[in-house]
Each structure stands twice: as structure tokens, then as C-alpha cells.
Write an enzyme that holds these catalytic residues in place. Structure first.
Site, PDB file in Angstrom:
ATOM      1  N   ALA A  65      12.067   4.406  36.829  1.00 23.42           N
ATOM      2  CA  ALA A  65      12.635   3.292  37.574  1.00 23.42           C
ATOM      3  C   ALA A  65      12.566   3.675  39.043  1.00 23.42           C
ATOM      4  CB  ALA A  65      14.075   3.055  37.136  1.00 23.42           C
ATOM      5  N   GLY A 108      12.188   5.793  33.318  1.00 25.18           N
ATOM      6  CA  GLY A 108      11.844   4.423  32.923  1.00 25.18           C
ATOM      7  C   GLY A 108      10.390   4.281  32.499  1.00 25.18           C
ATOM      8  N   GLU A 111      10.402   5.276  29.023  1.00 20.59           N
ATOM      9  CA  GLU A 111      11.132   4.230  28.293  1.00 20.59           C
ATOM     10  C   GLU A 111      10.262   2.981  28.097  1.00 20.59           C
ATOM     11  OE1 GLU A 111      14.416   4.895  31.143  1.00 20.59           O
ATOM     12  OE2 GLU A 111      15.725   4.774  29.379  1.00 20.59           O
ATOM     13  N   GLU A 131      16.338  11.955  34.186  1.00 17.43           N
ATOM     14  CA  GLU A 131      17.456  11.338  34.893  1.00 17.43           C
ATOM     15  C   GLU A 131      18.605  12.308  35.135  1.00 17.43           C
ATOM     16  OE1 GLU A 131      15.835  10.032  32.304  1.00 17.43           O
ATOM     17  OE2 GLU A 131      15.446   7.900  32.649  1.00 17.43           O
TER      18      GLU A 131
HETATM   19  C1  HXC Z   1      10.659   5.775  43.591  1.00 16.36           C
HETATM   20  C2  HXC Z   1       9.026   7.378  43.459  1.00 16.36           C
HETATM   21  C3  HXC Z   1       9.400   7.684  42.139  1.00 16.36           C
HETATM   22  C4  HXC Z   1      10.470   6.934  41.546  1.00 16.36           C
HETATM   23  C5  HXC Z   1       7.778   8.967  42.672  1.00 16.36           C
HETATM   24  N1  HXC Z   1       8.019   8.199  43.746  1.00 16.36           N
HETATM   25  N2  HXC Z   1       8.610   8.682  41.671  1.00 16.36           N
HETATM   26  N3  HXC Z   1       9.651   6.430  44.169  1.00 16.36           N
HETATM   27  N4  HXC Z   1      11.061   5.994  42.334  1.00 16.36           N
HETATM   28  N5  HXC Z   1      10.882   7.125  40.301  1.00 16.36           N
HETATM   29  C6  HXC Z   1       7.322   8.214  45.043  1.00 16.36           C
HETATM   30  C7  HXC Z   1       7.682   9.436  45.851  1.00 16.36           C
HETATM   31  O1  HXC Z   1       8.902   9.228  46.511  1.00 16.36           O
HETATM   32  C8  HXC Z   1       6.523   9.515  46.791  1.00 16.36           C
HETATM   33  O2  HXC Z   1       6.687   8.560  47.820  1.00 16.36           O
HETATM   34  C9  HXC Z   1       5.357   9.059  45.926  1.00 16.36           C
HETATM   35  O3  HXC Z   1       5.925   8.325  44.853  1.00 16.36           O
HETATM   36  C10 HXC Z   1       4.561  10.204  45.354  1.00 16.36           C
HETATM   37  O4  HXC Z   1       5.459  11.071  44.670  1.00 16.36           O
HETATM   38  P1  HXC Z   1       5.521  12.642  44.929  1.00 16.36           P
HETATM   39  O5  HXC Z   1       6.827  13.103  44.464  1.00 16.36           O
HETATM   40  O6  HXC Z   1       5.124  12.958  46.348  1.00 16.36           O
HETATM   41  O7  HXC Z   1       4.349  13.152  43.965  1.00 16.36           O
HETATM   42  P2  HXC Z   1       4.242  14.576  43.251  1.00 16.36           P
HETATM   43  O8  HXC Z   1       4.661  15.668  44.181  1.00 16.36           O
HETATM   44  O9  HXC Z   1       2.880  14.616  42.661  1.00 16.36           O
HETATM   45  O10 HXC Z   1       5.329  14.557  42.065  1.00 16.36           O
HETATM   46  C11 HXC Z   1       5.209  13.656  40.985  1.00 16.36           C
HETATM   47  C12 HXC Z   1       6.539  13.560  40.190  1.00 16.36           C
HETATM   48  C13 HXC Z   1       7.688  13.251  41.179  1.00 16.36           C
HETATM   49  C14 HXC Z   1       6.810  14.887  39.469  1.00 16.36           C
HETATM   50  C15 HXC Z   1       6.368  12.460  39.137  1.00 16.36           C
HETATM   51  O11 HXC Z   1       7.314  12.093  41.940  1.00 16.36           O
HETATM   52  C16 HXC Z   1       8.991  12.925  40.511  1.00 16.36           C
HETATM   53  O12 HXC Z   1       9.696  13.833  40.042  1.00 16.36           O
HETATM   54  N6  HXC Z   1       9.390  11.649  40.507  1.00 16.36           N
HETATM   55  C17 HXC Z   1      10.682  11.209  40.018  1.00 16.36           C
HETATM   56  C18 HXC Z   1      10.714  11.263  38.527  1.00 16.36           C
HETATM   57  C19 HXC Z   1      12.059  10.765  38.031  1.00 16.36           C
HETATM   58  O13 HXC Z   1      13.124  11.360  38.287  1.00 16.36           O
HETATM   59  N7  HXC Z   1      12.062   9.667  37.265  1.00 16.36           N
HETATM   60  C20 HXC Z   1      13.243   9.112  36.716  1.00 16.36           C
HETATM   61  C21 HXC Z   1      13.746   8.057  37.633  1.00 16.36           C
HETATM   62  S1  HXC Z   1      15.274   7.372  37.058  1.00 16.36           S
HETATM   63  P3  HXC Z   1       6.586   8.975  49.386  1.00 16.36           P
HETATM   64  O14 HXC Z   1       6.973   7.709  50.065  1.00 16.36           O
HETATM   65  O15 HXC Z   1       7.496  10.109  49.580  1.00 16.36           O
HETATM   66  O16 HXC Z   1       5.138   9.336  49.513  1.00 16.36           O
HETATM   67  C22 HXC Z   1      14.842   6.428  35.778  1.00 16.36           C
HETATM   68  C23 HXC Z   1      15.876   5.991  34.803  1.00 16.36           C
HETATM   69  C24 HXC Z   1      16.690   4.929  35.292  1.00 16.36           C
HETATM   70  O17 HXC Z   1      13.733   6.116  35.563  1.00 16.36           O
HETATM   71  C25 HXC Z   1      17.956   4.886  34.541  1.00 16.36           C
HETATM   72  C26 HXC Z   1      19.016   5.623  35.200  1.00 16.36           C
HETATM   73  C27 HXC Z   1      19.683   4.859  36.277  1.00 16.36           C
END
Ligand code: HXC
Length: 257
Positions: A65, A108, A111, A131
Site C-alpha cells: 500500500a 498490500g 495481499e 508491515e
Molecule cells: C510508497 C514506496 C513504497 C510504498 C517503495 N516506494 N515502496 N512508496 N509506498 N509501499 C517508493 C520509495 O519511496 C522510492 O521512492 C521508490 O518507491 C523506490 O523505492 P526504493 O526503496 O528506493 O527501492 P529499493 O531500494 O530497491 O527497495 C525496494 C523495497 C523498498 C525493498 C521494496 O522500497 C521497501 O521496503 N518498500 C516498502 C515495503 C513495505 O513496507 N511495504 C508494506 C507497505 S504497508 P523515492 O521517491 O524515494 O524514489 C502495506 C500494508 C498496509 O502494504 C496495511 C497496513 C496499514
């Protein structure tokens, strides 16, 4: 129709949806959800379309998400807006949907893949519910669907540690149907979709509905549900056609009735 966050292509009877927010690794924001629901509603209503494939990029199916969109929301906004409830509408799609996953399917993203009917994974696929690292929990059904798919031990470990599963482990654990070389993922998903698209549409819907019932019903009730749907198909023209074609040693001509 033009979408900002999706690319939608029709390949004969197959709808191919590519998540397309590369700047955010396909993070699922409100606009993407609303566009995806629009596509799925159209798909369900279109008599010509028989199977859908949802895919992302080679790097990410979807990295979750959209964290930036949620970050500042408070309880009242989440609760009163019933945040994420729209995803339930996605699961009401009656026609089949295959998730073709390469790269990250996190939070997400994992999911969404699990809301599809089955997952084909590239050998590069990585699944996780990270998360916990953000101080929250899955919010789009991940704790439930992951536990159903891989059992309590792995689901609990993944949710509590946020670790990722690679494609091999995901296949071994029952999360994905098959692993495909990354370069062939979309073509193989389209081939699989075309196979499904060649089946009787009414029987496809019934099979989807009854396998899903296995997760909502006890065994006896589920078996009864299966039997009644099976009985019902004997009121369809396609049952008569399918069995006649077998006996006459020819290909069936489905009429969607
Ligand atoms: C918003 C995101 C994002 C996300 C990545 N980006 N994931 N933006 N929401 N979930 C954005 C980053 O901010 C970045 O933008 C760009 O995408 C590239 O990501 P990087 O992190 O620079 O890439 P990399 O170093 O290759 O790492 C990849 C990754 C990492 C390991 C997938 O992006 C990551 O850990 N993402 C988050 C994963 C996560 O926690 N997902 C769960 C979300 S919560 P910029 O602008 O900086 O270039 C969820 C559940 C919801 O899904 C329910 C609970 C409320």
C-alpha cells in the site's frame, strides 16, 4: 479508457492489466484501487473477456500500500473512511484473475496477489508482509489469506519478522501455483489464461466460486455447496455441449449459457 496507474490490454479473450506506477514500485494508492475496480467491473461485465492477468514490472509486482498516502492519516480517517474496504469489491469479481508476480510483492502487493485466484511466480519473485517494520499489521487481508495459504507457522513468522519468502519457498509452501523463468512470466500467464478462456464460462465461474467456498465454509457445508452448484450446471447448455463433444470426439462450442 486511459488510466494513470494501469496499462490495460485485451489479448483476444484475456484482459492483461499491468500495474504502472514505476516511480513508487507500483505502491497501491487510492487512484490505483479505483482504476483497478473500474477495470475489473468492466471485465466482469464483458461477455468477450474470459480471464484476466494482473502483473507488475520485472522489479516489483507491488511494494505495498502507498506508505506516503497513509502516513499522516489518523484513526478517525481510517475508521470513518473504512480504509481498504474497496479491496473487498476486487474479490467480488466472478471471473478468474491470475496474478503474475515478478520481483517484490510486499505488504498490500502480496495481499493483492493473494486476492487473485492463483499466483504464477517468476523465479525473481519475493513475497512478504513487512508491515510490522512500519509499526502496523497487514490491512488488506494478508494475515488471513497468508495463514490459509502457507499455514500458521510460516504466516506468523513472516508477519512477526517481516522477512521475505523467495519463489522456491513460496511454491514449496503452497503460496504460488508454479514458478516460471522471469523472462517468460507474462507470456506463460497469458497462455494459462488462454487455456482458462477456452473453457465454458459458466463452469469457470462455478469452479472459482466453489474453490473459494473452501475458505468460508466447513467441509460438510462446502461439499454440499459444491454438489448443488454441480447439479445446477446440468441446467446449462454448455454442460450438454461439453459432454456431447466428448462423446462425439470433437471440440466443444461454448455458448456461455
Ligand atoms: C510508497 C514506496 C513504497 C510504498 C517503495 N516506494 N515502496 N512508496 N509506498 N509501499 C517508493 C520509495 O519511496 C522510492 O521512492 C521508490 O518507491 C523506490 O523505492 P526504493 O526503496 O528506493 O527501492 P529499493 O531500494 O530497491 O527497495 C525496494 C523495497 C523498498 C525493498 C521494496 O522500497 C521497501 O521496503 N518498500 C516498502 C515495503 C513495505 O513496507 N511495504 C508494506 C507497505 S504497508 P523515492 O521517491 O524515494 O524514489 C502495506 C500494508 C498496509 O502494504 C496495511 C497496513 C496499514
Amino acid at each position: 479508457t486511459d488510466y494513470n496507474t494501469l496499462i490495460v490490454e485485451r489479448r483476444e479473450a484475456v484482459t492483461l492489466v499491468t500495474l504502472n506506477r514505476p516511480q513508487a514500485l507500483n505502491a497501491l494508492n487510492a487512484e490505483l484501487l479505483s482504476e483497478l475496480l473500474d477495470v475489473m467491473r468492466g471485465y466482469d461485465a464483458d461477455l468477450e473477456q474470459r480471464c484476466a492477468v494482473i502483473t507488475g514490472s520485472p522489479k516489483a509486482f507491488a511494494a505495498g500500500a502507498d506508505i506516503k498516502e497513509m502516513q499522516e492519516m489518523d484513526f478517525a480517517a481510517m475508521y470513518c473512511g473504512n480504509h481498504f474496504t474497496g479491496w473487498d469489491d476486487f474479490t467480488r469479481t466472478r471471473k478468474p484473475i491470475i496474478a503474475a508476480v515478478a520481483g517484490y510483492a510486499l505488504g498490500g502487493g502480496c495481499e493483492l496477489a493473494m486476492m487473485c485466484d492463483f499466483i504464477l511466480a517468476a523465479d525473481t519473485a519475493r513475497f512478504g508482509q513487512p508491515e510490522i517494520k512500519l509499526g502496523v499489521t497487514p490491512g488488506m487481508g494478508g494475515s488471513q489469506r497468508l495463514a490459509h495459504a502457507v499455514g500458521k507457522a510460516k504466516a506468523m513468522e513472516m508477519c512477526l519478522t517481516g522477512r521475505m519468502m523467495d519463489a522456491e519457498e513460496a511454491e514449496r509452501s503452497g503460496l504460488v501455483a508454479r514458478i516460471v523463468p522471469a523472462a517468460d512470466l507474462v507470456e506463460e500467464a497469458l497462455r494459462t489464461a488462454a487455456t482458462i478462456a477456452g473453457m465454458a464460462p459458466i463452469a469457470v465461474k462455478a469452479n472459482k466460486e466453489m474453490v473459494n467456498a473452501a475458505f468460508d465454509m466447513g467441509l460438510a457445508q462446502g461439499v454440499q455447496f459444491e454438489r448443488r452448484l454441480f447439479h445446477g450446471l446440468f441446467g446449462s447448455a454448455d454442460q450438454k455441449e461439453g459432454m456431447a463433444a466428448f462423446v462425439e470426439k470433437r471440440s466443444p462450442n461454448w455458448t456461455n449459457r
